[in-house]
Structure formats: structure tokens, C-alpha cells
Design an enzyme around this catalytic site. Structure first.
Site, PDB file in Angstrom:
ATOM      1  N   GLN A 102       0.783  -1.246   0.000  1.00  0.00           N
ATOM      2  CA  GLN A 102       0.000   0.000   0.000  1.00  0.00           C
ATOM      3  C   GLN A 102       0.815   1.297   0.000  1.00  0.00           C
ATOM      4  O   GLN A 102       0.521   2.231  -0.743  1.00  0.00           O
ATOM      5  CB  GLN A 102      -0.949   0.011   1.217  1.00  0.00           C
ATOM      6  N   LYS A 221      10.880  -5.205   9.132  1.00  0.00           N
ATOM      7  CA  LYS A 221       9.775  -5.088   8.186  1.00  0.00           C
ATOM      8  C   LYS A 221       8.613  -4.439   8.927  1.00  0.00           C
ATOM      9  O   LYS A 221       8.410  -4.711  10.117  1.00  0.00           O
ATOM     10  CB  LYS A 221       9.328  -6.463   7.710  1.00  0.00           C
ATOM     11  N   GLU A 224       1.204  -1.409   8.213  1.00  0.00           N
ATOM     12  CA  GLU A 224       0.407  -0.265   8.700  1.00  0.00           C
ATOM     13  C   GLU A 224       0.318  -0.171  10.227  1.00  0.00           C
ATOM     14  O   GLU A 224       0.703   0.833  10.830  1.00  0.00           O
ATOM     15  CB  GLU A 224      -1.011  -0.378   8.102  1.00  0.00           C
ATOM     16  N   ASP A 253       0.566   3.688   6.065  1.00  0.00           N
ATOM     17  CA  ASP A 253       0.822   3.360   4.661  1.00  0.00           C
ATOM     18  C   ASP A 253       0.527   4.542   3.741  1.00  0.00           C
ATOM     19  O   ASP A 253       1.415   5.122   3.136  1.00  0.00           O
ATOM     20  CB  ASP A 253      -0.053   2.174   4.241  1.00  0.00           C
ATOM     21  N   GLY A 332      -7.614  19.783  19.784  1.00  0.00           N
ATOM     22  CA  GLY A 332      -7.258  21.203  19.694  1.00  0.00           C
ATOM     23  C   GLY A 332      -7.742  21.988  20.898  1.00  0.00           C
ATOM     24  O   GLY A 332      -8.108  21.422  21.930  1.00  0.00           O
ATOM     25  N   GLY A 333      -7.751  23.300  20.749  1.00  0.00           N
ATOM     26  CA  GLY A 333      -8.116  24.173  21.853  1.00  0.00           C
ATOM     27  C   GLY A 333      -9.623  24.349  22.027  1.00  0.00           C
ATOM     28  O   GLY A 333     -10.070  24.993  22.978  1.00  0.00           O
TER      29      GLY A 333
END
Ligand code: COA
Length: 521
Positions: A102, A221, A224, A253, A332-333
């Protein structure tokens, strides 16, 4: 690239002409300045001398203006063609696509959508492992593959054979960028070291996705979810009282593919100046951490006290040493969470994300029927609300549960209150506006028939993306050998006889899922 060479020659000529003109003007200005200073100064004094000096200054100014115009003249002429009809952003760029699964394929798919000629090199017989993974129709390239490999051409090549390497050498010499996401060391083991590639083609950009950058894990290796865990996403996702969670968005990915694509475009841009290629590395751990930047922000804020916008603060739960999982708290705020809407008992997606953005607080109070909260000292100002977020959101939820998520969306947006309905994949697939912008597209495939895909999410007004189906395995082997690499019919016969391109692989998707394929994500 032939056209590109011609363009560069033209540009060089134009630059040289502009440089000569600039030199001429500067010499003229200098000459007249000294003429004014010498000749006129002898005959005239005072005002005349000043006037002569001013005239000379004007000439210098004119020379400077010509200088800036000359600089401009080195740029290409402004196209007179209508928007979207003067080629694509990456026209003329050829990519040797050695990617699989991917992360790498998302990168080269993006470049292909922007107009690059992407030649996907695949192992004869099996090709990219995803062709046979998660197959919904037996013997047909999986959606996993078809949705990650649009607009590419496919050549089958055993890169470990002598003849295969001969073809690869020519591909390296013909392409601008090699993109790969093999396990660490695989490209070197194939014989394609950076030194060798650079010797064959000093302009070549070699771009790689790896799980980790240099350090203790560089040889590992990575898939995702490994990247999500190693990059800080999992430890900060989920609820406080539950285990770490991975997210459905493929930030390891597809996210790293995006990072790599930006690195490639930057390297191409720098090559315009330096003429030489360079290596580009995007590690999945770095990419995920970059996307988790706000969580590292919070890690450092912890040293200065609790994270007051986290629900756990209001619940009196102490913070530990590391950024905790914050459930659906906003990162966030502006505090926000996911709230139930009408029908949540039966519909797993009858929810809405609700943000109590400070500037619209008064409107929220009126909407939910708590107008007194607008002035109440416990609710009126954001800092006073922080310890009460759980209770505030419970009250808002009483209101959202009386409406469908779309009703909440409409009512809130009319008042500029930011909210987001939880949309299912079914709803997104059916959303008309996404079809109209080309973000969701229907693609026709010769063995699969029609299927839906996500088109180019980045829109350029002068480089319009068309989504073309993914190639069948080895579909373009002959075409690439003859037309791109210019092998003679005899040479092609020899290459084929050696087995380097495989036999009769054209158009066939692997029929059985291998255990390795099933394990892989
Ligand atoms: N002809 C001949 N051999 C080929 C070939 C071709 N056309 N294409 C690939 N191969 C070989 C490689 O040379 C390698 O051989 P080697 O191990 O003997 O050197 C082998 O195929 C397998 O490559 P590898 O990358 O190790 O595949 P894998 O299936 O074992 O591992 C990953 C898959 C994704 C775990 C691994 O490639 C990886 O960690 N990649 C970097 C991180 C990454 O992109 N992960 C996200 C994937 S979505």
C-alpha cells in the site's frame, strides 16, 4: 524527456540573452555616469553637475529594471490555453515504480494522477502481492490492488535474472525517479545499490518507504499497524480505560506514501537547479509521528500541569507520565466529542461530532435551551467550562438525541456551530457531491467490471486528474520493452526466451491467496 531537453535549451538561450542585455545596460549606465562626471564637470559646475549625476542614476535604475525583466524572461511564457488543457503537472516525468502493497503504490498513484508516466515493475506470475489479497471475485485483481494502482503501466520482470537486470538498467537510464518500498536491504540485494543507480543515471531520484529510519529498528519489516503503534498513534488513540487502538485511516501506509510523494516532487524541483538526483526517504514511524505532532505537544505540556481540555481533567482522574488516550476529545483548543443522535440505538453511525467553539457559545446555549449558561460564571467563559465538559456535553447530547445527525448538521451550520456527522462508507459511496468533484469515481475494469474508487483528493486547477483503471499483470510488457526502452525485436525475443518477463502472465490475477498474503495487511 526529449521535449524537456529542448525546453531547457531554449530557456538557457533566453537566459544568456537576458544576461548579455543586462551587462550592456549596466555598462551604458557606468559609461554615461563617468562621462557626466568627467566631461560635464569640467564645463559646468554646481546644478549641471547634479543634473548629470541624476541622469546617470536614472540609467542605473533603468538597468536594474531591465535586470528584473531579464530574470522574468527566463520563465516560460504564460500559457494561453484554457485552464486544465495545457497538459498535467508532472508531464514528462517517468517513474520506475518498484512498489508493492500500500504505502509505495499510493505514492506512485498520486504521481500518476498528476501526469507522471508510472511503469510498475512486477514479479512474473504473481506481481504485486495485493493482486491476490482479499479477493472478492476469484481470479480477478482485488479491489485492494485496483484501488491503489490507477493510471499505471505494468511490466513483468524477474529482477534477479541477468536479462531482467539488463532491462532494469535501461529502465533506470530512462526514468527520472525510482520508487520502492521493499524490506530494508532488498534493493541492494537485487544489485540496485544507490552507487550503481547513480552511476547509470546521475539524474535519477531514488525514493524509498521504510518502516523505520536509521537506528535500532532500521532492519525491521513494517506494516500499517506496526507503524501506527511505533509512531505514537496507538498509545494516544482509544479510551482511557481501554487498550491502545489503531485507527481505520491508513496513516502509516497511505500517510507515508503522501509524505514520500512530496519528497519526490521537491527532489525533482531541486534537480531543475542542480541537475542531479538524490535519495528520498520517508519512514513510516516518522510519518505517523509527524501526523501525531499534537500529541508530542501535549507530552511537553504535561510538565506544566494537567491537560485541562481532556475530559479526564474534569473527572478528577490524575495524569500519568505520558500523553494519555483521550477518547473522542478534541485534539485542539476547542473542546469537542462524539454525541448520540436520533436512531443511535439501531444505527451504529447515528452520531455527530460536536465542537463547543468559544465564539459561538451563546448560540449553543440558546440552541440546547440553556440560555442562562451564557452569563452563568460556571459556564460563560471557556476556562470555567473545562472542569465541566462531561456534564456540558451530556446536556448537549440530550438535544442531539432528539434529531438525526443531518438535522443537527443543518441546524448547527446555520448558526456557524462546527459539527460533523459520522458518515458511514455506504453514505460516502452514495454522496453525490463527492461524485461531482471526482473524489469518488466509478472505474471500469476489463475483468472486474465497474467498481468505485477514491480519485485524486488533491485538486489542481490546471492539472486535472482522470482516473484510469489499474493495469493487468504485465499488460504493458511488450509496449515498454519496444517503445520506451527501444529494444529491437531480436533483443525482445532474447529477453523473453530467457524467462525474465515470465510466460503468459499477461492479464492473469493470482487465483489463490497464499498464507503470506492473508497475513499481510
Ligand atoms: N523480481 C524478483 N524478485 C523480486 C521482484 C521482482 N520483480 N520484486 C521483489 N522481489 C523480491 C525482493 O528482491 C525480495 O527478495 P529478497 O528478500 O530475497 O531480497 C523479495 O521479493 C521480497 O521483498 P520484501 O519487500 O521483503 O517483501 P515481503 O513480502 O517479505 O515484505 C513488507 C513486505 C511490506 C513487510 C516489506 O516490503 C517492508 O517492510 N517494506 C518497507 C515498509 C513498507 O512499505 N511497509 C508497508 C507496506 S504497505
Amino acid at each position: 524527456m526529449a521535449k524537456k531537453k529542448k525546453d531547457t535549451k531554449g530557456k538557457d538561450k533566453e537566459k544568456a540573452r537576458a544576461k548579455a542585455r543586462e551587462k550592456e545596460l549596466k555598462a551604458l549606465a557606468k559609461a554615461s555616469m563617468s562621462k557626466a562626471a568627467k566631461g560635464k564637470a569640467e564645463k559646468t559646475k554646481g546644478k549641471d553637475k547634479d543634473r548629470a549625476k541624476a541622469k546617470a542614476k536614472d540609467l542605473v535604475k533603468a538597468a536594474r529594471k531591465a535586470d528584473s525583466k531579464a530574470k522574468d524572461s527566463a520563465a516560460p511564457r504564460i500559457s494561453k490555453k484554457p485552464w486544465g488543457q495545457d497538459g498535467k503537472a508532472l508531464d514528462g516525468v517517468r517513474i520506475l515504480d518498484f512498489t508493492h502493497v500500500q504505502s509505495g503504490p499510493t505514492c506512485t498513484q498520486l504521481l500518476a494522477w498528476f501526469g507522471a508516466d508510472v511503469i510498475k515493475v512486477e514479479r512474473p506470475g504473481s506481481g504485486d502481492i495485493t493482486r491476490g489479497q482479499l479477493q472478492d471475485i476469484p481470479g480477478v485483481d482485488s479491489l485492494y490492488f485496483t484501488m491503489l494502482n490507477h493510471n499505471k503501466r505494468s511490466i513483468t520482470l524477474d529482477s534477479k535474472s541477468k536479462e531482467g537486470m539488463k532491462v532494469l538498467e535501461r529502465l533506470v537510464k530512462t526514468c527520472d525517479v525510482l520508487v520502492e518500498n521493499f524490506a530494508p536491504g532488498a534493493l541492494d540485494r537485487m544489485g540496485l545499490t544507490w552507487e550503481r543507480i547513480h552511476a547509470w543515471n546521475p539524474r535519477m531520484i531514488v525514493a524509498s518507504v521504510k518502516g523505520f529510519g536509521p537506528g535500532p529498528y532500521e532492519d525491521c519489516k513494517v506494516y500499517e499497524n506496526v507503524a501506527q503503534c511505533a509512531g505514537g498513534a496507538a498509545s494516544t488513540t482509544g479510551f482511557l480505560d481501554g487498550p491502545p487502538l489503531v485507527t481505520g485511516a491508513q496513516i502509516g501506509d497511505s500517510g507515508t506514501g503522501l509524505h514520500l510523494a512530496l519528497g519526490i516532487v521537491c527532489a525533482l524541483y531541486q534537480r531543475n537547479r542542480t541537475g542531479r538526483g538524490q535519495r528520498v526517504l520517508a519512514s513510516m514511524q516518522d510519518g505517523v509521528l509527524n501526523l501525531c505532532r499534537v500529541k508530542l505537544r501535549d507530552q511537553q505540556r504535561l510538565a506544566h500541569g494537567p491537560l485541562k481540555e481532556y475530559t479526564q481533567y474534569g473527572q478528577g482522574i490524575p495524569f500519568g507520565e505520558a500523553t494519555p488516550r483521550a477518547g473522542n476529545d478534541s485534539g485542539g483548543g476547542q473542546p469537542g466529542v462524539i454525541l448520540k443522535c436520533k436512531g443511535w440505538e439501531t444505527d451504529p453511525n447515528a452520531y455527530i461530532y460536536f465542537i463547543t467553539q468559544a465564539p459561538v457559545w451563546d448560540k449553543i446555549c440558546d440552541l440546547i435551551g440553556e440560555p442562562e449558561w451564557k452569563t452563568h460564571p460556571d459556564y460563560a467563559k471557556p476556562p470555567a467550562r473545562l472542569p465541566r465538559l462531561k456534564q456540558i456535553f451530556e446536556r448537549i447530547e440530550q438535544w442531539t438525541m432528539t434529531k438525526t445527525k443531518f438535522e443537527v448538521m443543518n441546524e448547527c451550520n446555520a448558526l456557524d456551530i462546527p459539527v460533523g456527522p459520522i458518515l458511514s462508507m455506504k453514505e460516502l459511496a452514495e454522496e453525490q457531491s463527492l461524485r461531482e468533484t471526482g473524489t469518488v469515481v466509478e472505474v471500469d475494469h476489463p475483468t472486474r467490471g465497474k467498481y468505485l474508487s477514491v480519485g485524486n483528493p488533491i485538486k489542481l486547477s490546471d492539472s486535472i486528474s482522470e482516473v484510469k483503471r489499474s493495469p493487468l499483470l504485465g499488460e504493458h510488457t511488450d509496449e515498454i520493452l519496444a517503445k520506451v526502452l527501444k529494444f529491437t525485436p531480436r533483443e525482445i525475443a532474447e529477453i523473453k526466451a530467457s524467462g525474465a518477463t515470465g510466460e503468459a502472465a499477461k492479464g492473469e490475477a493470482p487465483k489463490v491467496e497464499t498464507p503470506k498474503a492473508q497475513a499481510a495487511e
